[in-house]
Design a protein around this motif. Structure first.
Motif, mmCIF file in Angstrom:
data_model
loop_
_atom_site.group_PDB
_atom_site.id
_atom_site.type_symbol
_atom_site.label_atom_id
_atom_site.label_comp_id
_atom_site.label_asym_id
_atom_site.label_seq_id
_atom_site.Cartn_x
_atom_site.Cartn_y
_atom_site.Cartn_z
ATOM 1 N N ARG A 555 5.738 -12.988 4.593
ATOM 2 C CA ARG A 555 6.776 -12.396 5.347
ATOM 3 C C ARG A 555 6.465 -11.000 5.873
ATOM 4 O O ARG A 555 6.887 -10.696 6.995
ATOM 5 C CB ARG A 555 8.171 -12.574 4.386
ATOM 6 N N PHE A 556 6.083 -10.207 4.914
ATOM 7 C CA PHE A 556 5.571 -8.870 5.294
ATOM 8 C C PHE A 556 4.427 -8.922 6.474
ATOM 9 O O PHE A 556 4.711 -8.094 7.227
ATOM 10 C CB PHE A 556 5.073 -8.068 4.098
ATOM 11 N N SER A 557 3.715 -9.894 6.321
ATOM 12 C CA SER A 557 2.665 -10.078 7.524
ATOM 13 C C SER A 557 3.272 -10.201 8.714
ATOM 14 O O SER A 557 2.910 -9.452 9.796
ATOM 15 C CB SER A 557 1.589 -10.783 7.104
ATOM 16 N N LEU A 558 4.232 -11.087 8.906
ATOM 17 C CA LEU A 558 5.026 -11.503 10.123
ATOM 18 C C LEU A 558 5.543 -10.377 10.460
ATOM 19 O O LEU A 558 5.617 -10.133 11.641
ATOM 20 C CB LEU A 558 5.865 -12.621 9.690
ATOM 21 N N ALA A 559 6.200 -9.540 9.666
ATOM 22 C CA ALA A 559 6.902 -8.388 10.061
ATOM 23 C C ALA A 559 5.872 -7.410 10.675
ATOM 24 O O ALA A 559 6.188 -6.836 11.640
ATOM 25 C CB ALA A 559 7.639 -7.943 8.807
ATOM 26 N N LEU A 560 4.826 -7.322 10.031
ATOM 27 C CA LEU A 560 3.889 -6.380 10.460
ATOM 28 C C LEU A 560 3.299 -6.746 11.917
ATOM 29 O O LEU A 560 2.702 -5.902 12.611
ATOM 30 C CB LEU A 560 2.937 -6.156 9.567
ATOM 31 N N ASP A 561 3.211 -7.859 12.047
ATOM 32 C CA ASP A 561 2.777 -8.249 13.574
ATOM 33 C C ASP A 561 3.729 -7.810 14.408
ATOM 34 O O ASP A 561 3.107 -7.563 15.796
ATOM 35 C CB ASP A 561 2.629 -9.808 13.294
ATOM 36 N N LEU A 562 5.127 -7.488 14.120
ATOM 37 C CA LEU A 562 5.638 -7.038 15.278
ATOM 38 C C LEU A 562 5.745 -5.574 15.253
ATOM 39 O O LEU A 562 6.154 -4.968 16.372
ATOM 40 C CB LEU A 562 7.422 -7.696 14.972
ATOM 41 N N ASP A 563 5.580 -4.967 14.307
ATOM 42 C CA ASP A 563 5.509 -3.539 14.240
ATOM 43 C C ASP A 563 4.309 -3.231 13.369
ATOM 44 O O ASP A 563 4.567 -3.076 12.223
ATOM 45 C CB ASP A 563 7.014 -3.008 13.629
ATOM 46 N N ARG A 564 3.303 -2.885 13.903
ATOM 47 C CA ARG A 564 2.122 -2.454 13.209
ATOM 48 C C ARG A 564 2.116 -1.251 12.536
ATOM 49 O O ARG A 564 1.415 -0.865 11.306
ATOM 50 C CB ARG A 564 0.808 -2.420 14.187
ATOM 51 N N SER A 565 2.718 -0.304 12.795
ATOM 52 C CA SER A 565 2.929 0.946 12.205
ATOM 53 C C SER A 565 4.109 1.202 11.650
ATOM 54 O O SER A 565 4.408 2.645 11.097
ATOM 55 C CB SER A 565 2.616 2.278 13.263
ATOM 56 N N HIS A 566 4.673 0.162 10.955
ATOM 57 C CA HIS A 566 5.788 0.294 10.258
ATOM 58 C C HIS A 566 5.687 0.926 8.827
ATOM 59 O O HIS A 566 5.173 0.399 7.969
ATOM 60 C CB HIS A 566 6.852 -0.761 10.314
ATOM 61 N N PRO A 567 6.254 2.265 8.545
ATOM 62 C CA PRO A 567 5.752 2.908 7.427
ATOM 63 C C PRO A 567 6.206 2.080 5.983
ATOM 64 O O PRO A 567 5.528 1.811 5.093
ATOM 65 C CB PRO A 567 6.181 4.248 7.309
ATOM 66 N N SER A 568 7.342 1.539 6.000
ATOM 67 C CA SER A 568 7.890 1.009 4.811
ATOM 68 C C SER A 568 7.380 -0.403 4.750
ATOM 69 O O SER A 568 7.093 -1.022 3.794
ATOM 70 C CB SER A 568 9.616 0.718 5.070
ATOM 71 N N LEU A 569 6.927 -1.128 5.803
ATOM 72 C CA LEU A 569 6.376 -2.590 5.894
ATOM 73 C C LEU A 569 4.964 -2.197 4.977
ATOM 74 O O LEU A 569 4.683 -2.931 4.374
ATOM 75 C CB LEU A 569 6.153 -2.968 7.156
ATOM 76 N N LEU A 570 4.178 -1.119 5.772
ATOM 77 C CA LEU A 570 2.987 -0.846 5.175
ATOM 78 C C LEU A 570 2.979 -0.575 3.851
ATOM 79 O O LEU A 570 2.253 -1.068 2.910
ATOM 80 C CB LEU A 570 2.131 0.275 6.050
ATOM 81 N N ARG A 571 4.097 0.265 3.182
ATOM 82 C CA ARG A 571 3.856 0.439 1.769
ATOM 83 C C ARG A 571 4.418 -0.822 0.895
ATOM 84 O O ARG A 571 3.673 -0.998 0.100
ATOM 85 C CB ARG A 571 5.353 1.515 1.564
ATOM 86 N N ASN A 572 5.238 -1.595 1.295
ATOM 87 C CA ASN A 572 5.384 -2.983 0.627
ATOM 88 C C ASN A 572 4.538 -3.773 0.667
ATOM 89 O O ASN A 572 4.235 -4.451 -0.398
ATOM 90 C CB ASN A 572 6.931 -3.525 1.330
ATOM 91 N N LEU A 573 3.793 -4.069 1.822
ATOM 92 C CA LEU A 573 2.563 -4.797 1.770
ATOM 93 C C LEU A 573 1.361 -4.405 0.995
ATOM 94 O O LEU A 573 0.956 -5.022 0.120
ATOM 95 C CB LEU A 573 2.207 -5.139 3.150
ATOM 96 N N ALA A 574 1.153 -2.875 0.719
ATOM 97 C CA ALA A 574 0.132 -2.306 -0.003
ATOM 98 C C ALA A 574 0.630 -2.678 -1.384
ATOM 99 O O ALA A 574 -0.322 -2.917 -2.104
ATOM 100 C CB ALA A 574 0.080 -0.957 0.374
ATOM 101 N N ARG A 575 1.793 -2.425 -1.640
ATOM 102 C CA ARG A 575 2.388 -2.858 -3.251
ATOM 103 C C ARG A 575 2.079 -4.516 -3.579
ATOM 104 O O ARG A 575 1.542 -4.583 -4.709
ATOM 105 C CB ARG A 575 3.836 -2.473 -3.388
ATOM 106 N N VAL A 576 2.398 -5.341 -2.669
ATOM 107 C CA VAL A 576 2.104 -6.532 -2.878
ATOM 108 C C VAL A 576 0.933 -6.786 -3.032
ATOM 109 O O VAL A 576 0.450 -7.363 -4.191
ATOM 110 C CB VAL A 576 2.744 -7.427 -1.794
ATOM 111 N N GLU A 577 0.020 -6.425 -2.291
ATOM 112 C CA GLU A 577 -1.482 -6.632 -2.360
ATOM 113 C C GLU A 577 -2.133 -6.044 -3.775
ATOM 114 O O GLU A 577 -2.884 -6.662 -4.312
ATOM 115 C CB GLU A 577 -2.378 -5.874 -1.126
ATOM 116 N N LEU A 578 -1.561 -4.925 -3.996
ATOM 117 C CA LEU A 578 -2.086 -4.412 -5.291
ATOM 118 C C LEU A 578 -1.743 -5.019 -6.364
ATOM 119 O O LEU A 578 -2.484 -5.306 -7.386
ATOM 120 C CB LEU A 578 -1.721 -2.661 -5.309
ATOM 121 N N PHE A 579 -0.540 -5.544 -6.419
ATOM 122 C CA PHE A 579 0.045 -6.096 -7.671
ATOM 123 C C PHE A 579 -0.554 -7.741 -7.686
ATOM 124 O O PHE A 579 -0.335 -8.233 -8.554
ATOM 125 C CB PHE A 579 1.641 -6.388 -7.610
ATOM 126 N N SER A 580 -0.852 -8.104 -6.552
ATOM 127 C CA SER A 580 -1.708 -9.469 -6.501
ATOM 128 C C SER A 580 -3.091 -9.030 -6.933
ATOM 129 O O SER A 580 -4.069 -10.200 -6.656
ATOM 130 C CB SER A 580 -1.703 -10.064 -5.033
#
Length: 757
Positions: A555-580
């Motif tokens: 879902r974060f990736s879908l949102a990021l496709d719509l707004d590639r430079s969204h800071p909060s999206l990038l932070r949340n997705l980075a958090r998910v990737e690191l915790f994965s």
């Protein structure tokens, strides 16, 4: 009453009822029906305007049209194209669909009713337009003047008071557009009338220019200049009275002067310049500009053309611009619209800032061509009205010309109900008559329009009540449960309200809803708006908190496709990737954030803290190395010193948590050092010290700590405790791969003993 007096009375009544909707929308303060509205003003106003059009529709049905006008049939054609698009295209947001169709249907009825006006009715209609302009403009101008005076006395910047110029409609541009026709008619009143109407006309024209200059509404100033120049030129060419020529020329000159003055004031320095910090990104130090809105419009126009290519014939459906447009948005436009991410809420583009583009996106080239025909006919009517030399006809024609010019930069005909009602009524009032018998004088035509309009009344009433309920959410401070009751009432009225569904989804966490219920609520939003960034992001946050990291990543990736430079999206997705345990993907996102100027070291330190307390040492180190050089090459001793340093500020809970994470890591690293040396008793004691900080609120331990502790317990000849810890850890393959070699070997021995037993 004589037949002539009755006819004059009926003409005046029709003129009043034509503007009943806009007049009701313009009522200021507590008298206004929109005074509590703070969002979805266009939606609520569309329902109200349709309901306010019913009286004039009934009057037209009872009073056969003696002057059938060609413009009405062109507007009907436009409405039918949009109806065809609605029937053939899949429309996700049905509430917005109904809003768009209701606005067009209202325009059809008003155009037909205005076409029946004769000289007396048109004169009354023009003067009412002038009063409408004053009703729209004077309250916000007075409020801004009082606010500026107060700020000046308090030593603050008086410019801050211009925020009140959005007025009752909630948008300064829309307000100026709605007032533009009345102001242009006011120029004719000021130059050709006498007494009170002369003063009111001058006041309306002057108020519009002041409002447009200070709001600022540069497109309104541009339209005022062009139309004023047009009126002066035509008057001069036809040798009409000099006062009319001078009045229009003065209006155009003032529009240019005020626009130039606006830019001159912006160019003046307000104080000593301050140097930007060396690490400030360029995007954050660019000066703001009144021309930023023009750049946004240009970017939206270019993206709209891309959207048209994907649905060229009948478009994406009426009212579907806001639902269909997000995948086409330009990243630069997003940055400008969010003021370089200084706006907390997600920004959405509600319309194409051009009626022709909006028609083409929502109803395809067929819809764009239909609207173009309406405009071409309107321009022909304007030319004919100006050539006759009649002041009333000229004033109405210039008002319509102003809206047509504005329609290239706004959406006054298709999106804004107040300006749409005025615009379509002006098309009818200026349109030429149909030669021959045709449908002229046939009562059934007016009856048919009234019946169709009344059939939309229940939905319009529900939309109006939905807006009233929405206003309650702002009017009174309420707890979450009381707000939910209001939202449920909104959903009873309009089950397809994205506003209500989104508000409900935001309230559920405060009411103890499960993660499944919260995700389901956001799914309802996505059903109507498949490309809504907020819904994708918030549902992903819920999934991430519940441990469903794969679903959250999707879902974060879908949102990021719509707004590639969204800071909060990038932070949340980075958090998910690191915790994965996807360290490379996570650190790439952190690097991308830094390139965008959103490094946010405090957030990164908090992320590293959470990773350390989760037992994810390698991932945490990758984050820490991107904060400060001193966090590199972490040893047990270095972590312990860092813990003592942060412990000195233990009054701050965040600092205390960082200290806990570093002390936990120090004991864990000491335990590993003892384990590698074969000193299992010391390793067990050190690891127990680490576990004091790693336990969660429910006293459970992260799986990585459980697995590593199970290995130490097994080597410490404590098989029962080791097996219990191993069972609590569960089958986490990722955690297994992160274990030290000695821990993996010990756990394999533990498993073999179980199998052998």
């Amino acid at each position: 009453m004589s037949s002539q007096a009755r006819a004059r009375y009926e003409e005046g009544l029709v003129a009043v009822l034509l503007l009943l909707g806009p007049l009701l929308l313009a009522l200021p303060g507590g008298l206004g029906l929109l005074h509590q509205a703070f969002t979805a003003v266009e939606l609520t106003a569309a329902g109200l305007t349709l309901l306010a059009t019913i009286p004039v529709a009934c009057l037209v049905a009872l009073r056969p049209n003696k002057r059938a006008v060609f413009g009405t049939y062109l507007v009907i054609g436009l409405w039918l194209v949009f109806e065809l698009s609605a029937m053939t295209r899949e429309t996700h947001d049905t509430l917005e669909r109904d809003r768009a169709l209701s606005t067009l249907l209202t325009g059809v009825v008003l155009c037909a009713a205005a076409g029946s006006l004769r000289e007396v009715g048109r004169a009354t209609f023009g003067r009412l337009l002038c009063l409408l302009s004053l009703l729209l403009l004077l309250p916000p101008l007075a409020e801004a003047a009082i606010g500026a005076a107060r700020l000046f006395v308090e030593g603050a910047d008086p410019v801050d008071a211009v925020g009140t110029l959005s007025g009752i409609l909630g948008n300064a541009g829309e307000l100026s557009n709605a007032a533009l026709p009345g102001a242009l008619f006011g120029v004719l009143l000021a130059t050709r009338s006498a007494g009170t109407w002369r003063a009111l006309g001058a006041l309306a024209a002057g108020s519009l220019l002041l409002h447009a200059a200070f709001a600022p509404a540069l497109t309104t100033l541009g339209a005022a200049f062009l139309v004023g120049l047009l009126g002066a030129t035509v008057s001069r060419m036809q040798s009409l009275p000099g006062a009319r020529t001078r009045g229009m020329l003065l209006f155009a000159t003032l529009a240019v002067a005020l626009g130039a003055g606006r830019f001159a004031l912006r160019a003046l320095p307000s104080g000593p310049a301050e140097a930007a910090p060396l690490n400030t990104p360029a995007a954050q130090v660019e000066p703001s500009s009144d021309l930023g809105g023009l750049e946004v419009r240009a970017l939206i126009a270019r993206a709209s053309l891309e959207a048209i290519q994907d649905a060229p014939l009948l478009g994406h459906g009426p009212g579907q611009f806001v639902a269909a447009f997000p995948p086409y948005r330009d990243q630069r436009e997003i940055e400008l619209s969010s003021h370089d991410r200084s706006v907390a809420a997600e920004t959405e583009v509600e319309h194409a800032h051009s009626d022709l583009l909006l028609a083409a996106v929502e109803a395809g080239w067929l819809g764009g061509a239909a609207l173009l025909l309406v405009f071409l006919h309107a321009l022909r009517s304007i030319q004919r009205a100006l050539s006759r030399g009649d002041d009333t006809e000229a004033g109405l024609a210039l008002g319509l010309a102003g809206l047509i010019v504005a329609s290239f930069f706004h959406a006054p005909f298709l999106h804004h109900p107040a300006t749409s009602a005025v615009g379509f009524a002006l098309i009818g009032a200026t349109s030429g008559t149909i030669n021959g018998a045709g449908l002229r004088g046939k009562r059934w035509f007016g009856v048919a329009l009234a019946v169709v309009l009344c059939s939309h009344a229940p939905r319009a009433l529900a939309i109006k009540r939905h807006g009233d309920a929405l206003g309650e959410l702002r009017a009174v401070e309420q707890d979450a449960r009381a707000q939910l009751e209001v939202v449920d009432r909104m959903l009873t009225l309009c089950p397809d309200s994205v506003i209500a569904l989104s508000r409900r989804a935001r309230l559920l966490p405060y009411l103890g809803a499960t993660s499944e219920e919260q995700v389901g609520a956001w799914e309802e939003v996505l059903r109507l708006r498949p490309h809504r960034v907020e819904a994708h992001m918030q549902s992903a946050v819920v999934l991430a908190k519940s441990g469903a990291l794969e679903g959250a990543r999707h879902r974060f990736s879908l949102a990021l496709d719509l707004d590639r430079s969204h800071p909060s999206l990038l932070r949340n997705l980075a958090r998910v990737e690191l915790f994965s345990a996807r360290t490379l993907a996570g650190t790439d996102l952190l690097d991308e954030l830094e390139e965008l100027g959103h490094a946010d070291k405090l957030w990164r330190l908090g992320l590293a803290t959470d990773l350390l307390l989760e037992g994810m040492h390698q991932e945490a180190v990758a984050v820490l190395e991107r904060i400060q050089l001193r966090f590199r090459d972490l040893s047990a001793e270095k972590c312990y010193e860092l813990a003592k340093e942060y412990r000195r500020n233990s009054g701050d809970p965040r600092q205390a948590r960082v200290a806990d994470a570093f002390e936990c890591t120090a004991h864990r690293l000491w335990a590993r050092r003892h384990a590698e040396g074969g000193d299992w008793d010391s390793a067990r004691r050190s690891f127990r010290q680490a576990l004091r900080f790693a336990r969660r609120d429910d006293l459970s331990l992260p799986s990585r700590f459980e697995l590593e502790f199970a290995a130490i317990l097994w080597r410490s000849k404590m098989p029962i405790d080791a097996k219990e810890a191993f069972q609590r850890a569960g089958n986490d393959a990722v955690a297994w791969r992160a274990l030290p070699k000695w821990a993996g070997e010990a756990l394999l021995d533990l498993q073999r003993s179980d199998a052998g037993g």
